[in-house]
Design an enzyme around this catalytic site. Structure first.
Site, PDB file in Angstrom:
ATOM      1  N   TRP A 157       0.789  -1.451   0.006  1.00 48.04           N
ATOM      2  CA  TRP A 157       0.011   0.027   0.005  1.00 48.04           C
ATOM      3  C   TRP A 157       0.922   1.232  -0.099  1.00 48.04           C
ATOM      4  O   TRP A 157       0.460   2.280  -0.180  1.00 48.04           O
ATOM      5  CB  TRP A 157      -1.087  -0.026   1.238  1.00 48.04           C
ATOM      6  N   HIS A 193      12.307   6.797  -1.600  1.00 43.71           N
ATOM      7  CA  HIS A 193      13.281   7.909  -1.214  1.00 43.71           C
ATOM      8  C   HIS A 193      14.456   7.692  -1.992  1.00 43.71           C
ATOM      9  O   HIS A 193      14.855   7.008  -2.721  1.00 43.71           O
ATOM     10  CB  HIS A 193      13.311   8.044   0.490  1.00 43.71           C
ATOM     11  N   ARG A 219       5.596   7.460  -4.051  1.00 41.28           N
ATOM     12  CA  ARG A 219       4.895   6.667  -2.829  1.00 41.28           C
ATOM     13  C   ARG A 219       3.620   6.379  -3.441  1.00 41.28           C
ATOM     14  O   ARG A 219       2.693   7.168  -3.893  1.00 41.28           O
ATOM     15  CB  ARG A 219       4.783   7.737  -1.507  1.00 41.28           C
ATOM     16  N   GLN A 233      13.335  14.489  -4.070  1.00 41.99           N
ATOM     17  CA  GLN A 233      13.906  14.691  -2.685  1.00 41.99           C
ATOM     18  C   GLN A 233      15.552  15.093  -3.007  1.00 41.99           C
ATOM     19  O   GLN A 233      15.944  15.040  -4.281  1.00 41.99           O
ATOM     20  CB  GLN A 233      13.962  13.404  -2.135  1.00 41.99           C
ATOM     21  N   VAL A 276      19.444   6.059  10.604  1.00 40.39           N
ATOM     22  CA  VAL A 276      20.267   6.917  11.328  1.00 40.39           C
ATOM     23  C   VAL A 276      20.314   6.752  12.866  1.00 40.39           C
ATOM     24  O   VAL A 276      19.138   6.065  13.362  1.00 40.39           O
ATOM     25  CB  VAL A 276      19.901   8.349  10.993  1.00 40.39           C
ATOM     26  N   ALA A 330      23.660  12.229   7.328  1.00 36.65           N
ATOM     27  CA  ALA A 330      22.600  12.176   6.230  1.00 36.65           C
ATOM     28  C   ALA A 330      21.409  12.889   6.287  1.00 36.65           C
ATOM     29  O   ALA A 330      21.120  13.009   7.571  1.00 36.65           O
ATOM     30  CB  ALA A 330      22.309  10.556   6.079  1.00 36.65           C
TER      31      ALA A 330
END
Ligand code: DAH
Length: 362
Positions: A157, A193, A219, A233, A276, A330
């Site tokens: 989804w 991403h 997405r 992005q 991260v 990052a």
């Protein structure tokens, strides 16, 4: 005979002068100098039958007349040609001071402008621009980034999975990956991403690393004023021996200051991203109200602009680094989001609407 010639001369002169077009003039030429019937040609031809004395007398005069008529014809021809050119010039007169017909010219898409601008700013801080594929493997998009198999983002989804025939799944394996791990699944998807570029780049390069990776991400979700199923992005990655959050804060503060051309401060809020540790959200003080509170920042004085953190040891491991040797930060932010902030654009869907009324403003 001479009288005839004098008469012919004056007639010819008159007719040549009277000729209004080149066709008229050609008719006059034939009348006097034409091979078969030309009046002057006839006289010259008739000389054959006259006495030698007459031939000399009349002949020289007739020849002179022929030359003269020929000259006049040429002169008149030149005049007529000049005349037609003159009138063509008058009809096709060009006003060189008139503005030219403008060709409609497009403009650079606002996202491209923002991307160019962002790249320029980071380039001055020593960052290189790198890119990765939009069709990504499950490994790079999720596993390598420490996103566990049961993470909801992997759900059908949330993600556009690509249908692949069973036999193709192994074909796209690259040899280095198959040796390394069985974990590296090769199911394909549209990357959710730009973070997978981190691992792809670290696999092939050694620290120190300073890169940004702009690009499209996807997405599987319903759209509204602040969400689209495709967007851009900007990923950033800096890795070296002793990189700390202080380095990160300095780089980001400098970037936002220059991008928005106003002084802003940044705030880091603890947050969670699997790749991260620690992780945070970056807020900047509202560029509209300078932190006092307005409708853009929903009265908070802060704008949430990016996710970030210190690169997780597992991500370093997956890229083939020893996490004990290196550290780094990052970050990831939406280019549409910062463009919307900068230009006060109320709806993200405008970017891909193709609406020229919108696009022309940039
Ligand atoms: N990839 C995250 C997203 O799409 C954004 C992000 C968060 C990127 C933290 C990072 C980071 O590099 O450290 O929501």
């Amino acid at each position: 005979m001479n009288n005839d010639l004098i008469k012919i001369k004056s007639e010819a002169e008159g007719e040549i002068r009277a000729a209004k077009t080149t066709a008229d003039l050609e008719r006059v030429r034939i009348l006097y100098l034409g091979r078969e019937q030309g009046k002057i040609t006839g006289i010259l031809r008739a000389l054959k039958n006259t006495s030698a004395e007459e031939r000399v007398r009349v002949g020289s005069f007739a020849n002179a007349l022929r030359s003269e008529v020929d000259r006049l014809l040429q002169q008149r021809m030149a005049e007529l040609k000049k005349g037609t050119m003159g009138s063509a010039l008058k009809e096709e007169w060009i006003d060189v001071t008139r503005p030219g017909a403008r060709k409609p010219k497009g403009t650079i898409h606002p996202i491209t402008q923002v991307r160019n601008n962002v790249e320029k700013i980071f380039a001055t801080m020593g960052f290189s621009v790198v890119e990765g594929p939009e069709v990504e493997t499950e490994w790079y998009n999720f596993d390598a980034l420490n996103i566990p198999a049961d993470h909801p983002a992997r759900d059908m989804w949330d993600t556009f999975w690509l249908k692949q025939p069973e036999n193709q799944k192994s074909e796209i394996l690259n040899p280095k990956q198959t040796q390394n791990s069985k974990l590296k699944t090769q199911k394909l998807l549209l990357r959710t991403h730009t973070s997978p570029v981190q691992v792809r780049y670290m696999e092939k390069n050694n620290p120190p690393i300073r890169i940004i990776a702009p690009g499209r991400a996807y997405r599987y979700e319903a759209t509204d004023a602040s969400h689209d199923f495709q967007f851009n992005q900007l990923e950033g990655l800096m890795v070296d021996k002793k990189i700390t959050i202080a380095n990160f804060k300095a780089v980001m503060e400098e970037f936002f200051k220059r991008f928005f051309s106003v002084g802003t401060t940044i705030r880091l809020r603890p947050s969670f991203f699997p790749f991260v540790e620690p992780g945070f959200e970056i807020d900047i003080s509202c560029i509209v109200c300078a932190g006092h509170g307005c409708s853009v920042c929903k009265r908070t004085g802060w704008l949430e602009l990016a996710g970030a953190g210190m690169v997780h040891p597992n991500v370093f491991k997956h890229a083939g680094y020893n996490p004990k040797d290196v550290s780094g930060f990052a970050f990831g932010m939406g280019l549409e989001r910062i463009a919307m902030m900068k230009y006060k654009i109320p709806d993200i869907r405008l970017f891909n609407s193709g609406d020229v009324r919108f696009l022309k403003q940039f």
